[in-house]
Scaffold this motif. Structure first.
Motif, PDB file in Angstrom:
ATOM      1  N   LEU A 118      20.617   2.279 -20.405  1.00 40.66           N
ATOM      2  CA  LEU A 118      20.547   3.737 -20.242  1.00 40.66           C
ATOM      3  C   LEU A 118      19.291   4.258 -20.923  1.00 40.66           C
ATOM      4  CD1 LEU A 118      24.059   5.285 -20.971  1.00 40.66           C
ATOM      5  CD2 LEU A 118      22.596   5.765 -19.021  1.00 40.66           C
ATOM      6  N   PRO A 119      18.590   5.191 -20.302  1.00 45.71           N
ATOM      7  CA  PRO A 119      17.436   5.793 -20.977  1.00 45.71           C
ATOM      8  C   PRO A 119      17.887   6.488 -22.256  1.00 45.71           C
ATOM      9  CG  PRO A 119      17.520   6.435 -18.667  1.00 45.71           C
ATOM     10  CD  PRO A 119      18.800   5.732 -18.971  1.00 45.71           C
ATOM     11  N   GLN A 120      17.085   6.387 -23.281  1.00 46.58           N
ATOM     12  CA  GLN A 120      17.412   6.999 -24.564  1.00 46.58           C
ATOM     13  C   GLN A 120      17.075   8.485 -24.553  1.00 46.58           C
ATOM     14  OE1 GLN A 120      19.005   5.336 -27.086  1.00 46.58           O
ATOM     15  NE2 GLN A 120      19.137   3.780 -25.482  1.00 46.58           N
TER      16      GLN A 120
ATOM     17  N   ALA B 275      13.466   9.956 -25.359  1.00 44.63           N
ATOM     18  CA  ALA B 275      12.391   9.108 -24.841  1.00 44.63           C
ATOM     19  C   ALA B 275      11.508   9.951 -23.925  1.00 44.63           C
ATOM     20  CB  ALA B 275      12.969   7.931 -24.055  1.00 44.63           C
ATOM     21  N   THR B 276      10.234   9.583 -23.835  1.00 48.22           N
ATOM     22  CA  THR B 276       9.384  10.262 -22.865  1.00 48.22           C
ATOM     23  C   THR B 276       9.836   9.832 -21.474  1.00 48.22           C
ATOM     24  OG1 THR B 276       7.722   8.499 -22.714  1.00 48.22           O
ATOM     25  CG2 THR B 276       7.433  10.171 -24.471  1.00 48.22           C
ATOM     26  N   TRP B 277       9.468  10.600 -20.476  1.00 48.56           N
ATOM     27  CA  TRP B 277       9.907  10.270 -19.126  1.00 48.56           C
ATOM     28  C   TRP B 277       9.362   8.918 -18.690  1.00 48.56           C
ATOM     29  CZ3 TRP B 277       6.604   9.437 -15.101  1.00 48.56           C
ATOM     30  CH2 TRP B 277       5.310   9.956 -15.196  1.00 48.56           C
ATOM     31  N   ARG B 278       8.127   8.589 -19.086  1.00 49.03           N
ATOM     32  CA  ARG B 278       7.554   7.288 -18.709  1.00 49.03           C
ATOM     33  C   ARG B 278       8.320   6.148 -19.371  1.00 49.03           C
ATOM     34  NH1 ARG B 278       1.946   7.340 -16.353  1.00 49.03           N
ATOM     35  NH2 ARG B 278       2.041   5.100 -16.685  1.00 49.03           N
ATOM     36  N   GLU B 279       8.666   6.314 -20.648  1.00 47.48           N
ATOM     37  CA  GLU B 279       9.453   5.286 -21.338  1.00 47.48           C
ATOM     38  C   GLU B 279      10.818   5.123 -20.674  1.00 47.48           C
ATOM     39  OE1 GLU B 279       7.826   5.911 -25.932  1.00 47.48           O
ATOM     40  OE2 GLU B 279       9.516   7.088 -25.191  1.00 47.48           O
ATOM     41  N   ALA B 280      11.427   6.248 -20.332  1.00 45.93           N
ATOM     42  CA  ALA B 280      12.759   6.211 -19.717  1.00 45.93           C
ATOM     43  C   ALA B 280      12.722   5.513 -18.363  1.00 45.93           C
ATOM     44  CB  ALA B 280      13.312   7.631 -19.572  1.00 45.93           C
TER      45      ALA B 280
ATOM     46  N   ARG C  88      14.321   1.718 -17.815  1.00 47.80           N
ATOM     47  CA  ARG C  88      15.426   1.594 -16.870  1.00 47.80           C
ATOM     48  C   ARG C  88      15.032   0.719 -15.694  1.00 47.80           C
ATOM     49  NH1 ARG C  88      17.514   3.393 -12.260  1.00 47.80           N
ATOM     50  NH2 ARG C  88      19.757   3.508 -12.109  1.00 47.80           N
ATOM     51  N   ALA C  89      13.810   0.865 -15.193  1.00 49.67           N
ATOM     52  CA  ALA C  89      13.353   0.053 -14.061  1.00 49.67           C
ATOM     53  C   ALA C  89      13.348  -1.428 -14.425  1.00 49.67           C
ATOM     54  CB  ALA C  89      11.967   0.503 -13.610  1.00 49.67           C
ATOM     55  N   ARG C  90      12.822  -1.752 -15.582  1.00 50.99           N
ATOM     56  CA  ARG C  90      12.783  -3.160 -16.001  1.00 50.99           C
ATOM     57  C   ARG C  90      14.191  -3.715 -16.211  1.00 50.99           C
ATOM     58  NH1 ARG C  90       7.750  -2.568 -20.172  1.00 50.99           N
ATOM     59  NH2 ARG C  90       6.081  -2.701 -18.596  1.00 50.99           N
TER      60      ARG C  90
ATOM     61  N   HIS D  44      24.324   7.225 -15.680  1.00 50.84           N
ATOM     62  CA  HIS D  44      22.928   6.822 -15.514  1.00 50.84           C
ATOM     63  C   HIS D  44      22.129   7.902 -14.794  1.00 50.84           C
ATOM     64  CE1 HIS D  44      23.458   2.744 -16.916  1.00 50.84           C
ATOM     65  NE2 HIS D  44      22.162   2.565 -16.739  1.00 50.84           N
ATOM     66  N   HIS D  45      22.661   8.343 -13.679  1.00 53.05           N
ATOM     67  CA  HIS D  45      21.950   9.354 -12.898  1.00 53.05           C
ATOM     68  C   HIS D  45      21.750  10.632 -13.716  1.00 53.05           C
ATOM     69  CE1 HIS D  45      22.716   7.590  -8.626  1.00 53.05           C
ATOM     70  NE2 HIS D  45      22.383   6.675  -9.490  1.00 53.05           N
ATOM     71  N   ASP D  46      22.794  11.078 -14.374  1.00 55.82           N
ATOM     72  CA  ASP D  46      22.703  12.313 -15.152  1.00 55.82           C
ATOM     73  C   ASP D  46      21.710  12.178 -16.304  1.00 55.82           C
ATOM     74  OD1 ASP D  46      23.866  15.058 -15.565  1.00 55.82           O
ATOM     75  OD2 ASP D  46      24.212  14.166 -17.559  1.00 55.82           O
ATOM     76  N   ARG D  47      21.773  11.051 -17.012  1.00 57.90           N
ATOM     77  CA  ARG D  47      20.871  10.848 -18.158  1.00 57.90           C
ATOM     78  C   ARG D  47      19.420  10.803 -17.707  1.00 57.90           C
ATOM     79  NH1 ARG D  47      21.482   7.776 -22.981  1.00 57.90           N
ATOM     80  NH2 ARG D  47      23.571   8.656 -23.018  1.00 57.90           N
ATOM     81  N   LEU D  48      19.140  10.053 -16.655  1.00 59.33           N
ATOM     82  CA  LEU D  48      17.757   9.939 -16.202  1.00 59.33           C
ATOM     83  C   LEU D  48      17.240  11.273 -15.673  1.00 59.33           C
ATOM     84  CD1 LEU D  48      15.389   8.100 -16.038  1.00 59.33           C
ATOM     85  CD2 LEU D  48      16.163   7.327 -13.813  1.00 59.33           C
ATOM     86  N   LEU D  49      18.047  11.970 -14.900  1.00 62.16           N
ATOM     87  CA  LEU D  49      17.632  13.291 -14.421  1.00 62.16           C
ATOM     88  C   LEU D  49      17.412  14.236 -15.601  1.00 62.16           C
ATOM     89  CD1 LEU D  49      19.974  13.690 -11.326  1.00 62.16           C
ATOM     90  CD2 LEU D  49      17.484  13.383 -11.298  1.00 62.16           C
TER      91      LEU D  49
END
Length: 161
Positions: free
Chosen positions: A7-9, A12-17, A21-23, A52-57
């Protein structure tokens, strides 16, 4: 499967997130190729997928993405990750350890008939260090650079605030 994807933290910056997540998704999907067709096709998504969807958005919108651009970004990254994982699991060889070069030699196309393939092969394999796995980060970076331009275009200029 979504429980296995990092899960993105928050914070985190959007690029880090997106990168993390992609990796993570790539790693999970290449380890479990059967999951690829199931993950997004469920008529009733479970809490892990929704989280996942909610956190990344949320990370993207907090970082200045409009809801529309955040959704487009998420969709583009997931399509890229899923496509890469599908390609990876469908390769007729096990990537790494020189397998790419051995396969390229085996299926070498005629330079007269296919000059662009021959040139690409010569440039990529010329130094003997080409690895298909490296294509993932290269392609991901291309997508992230495009998103960076898009989000910058959406943000109002400092003088307009």
């Amino acid at each position: 499967m979504f429980e296995r994807i990092e899960l993105p933290q928050v914070g985190a910056t959007w690029r880090e997130a997106l990168t993390g997540r992609a990796r993570s998704a790539r790693s999970v999907l290449t380890a479990h190729p059967w999951a690829l067709g199931m993950m997004e096709s469920r008529p009733h998504p479970g809490p892990a997928l929704l989280q996942h969807h909610d956190r990344l958005l949320g990370v993207l919108m907090t970082e200045g993405f409009s809801a529309a651009l955040a959704t487009h970004a998420f969709s583009a990254i997931d399509a890229y990750v899923y496509g890469f994982a599908l390609t990876w699991t469908s390769l007729p060889f096990e990537p790494g350890g020189g397998a790419e070069e051995a396969f390229a030699v085996k299926v070498a196309a005629s330079a007269e008939l296919y000059p662009h393939i021959a040139r690409s092969r010569a440039e990529l394999l010329g130094d003997g260090v080409y690895a298909f796995a490296d294509e993932f980060d290269y392609g991901l970076e291309l997508l992230l650079e495009g998103l960076e331009r898009r989000v910058a275009d959406e943000r109002p200029a400092l003088g307009e605030r």
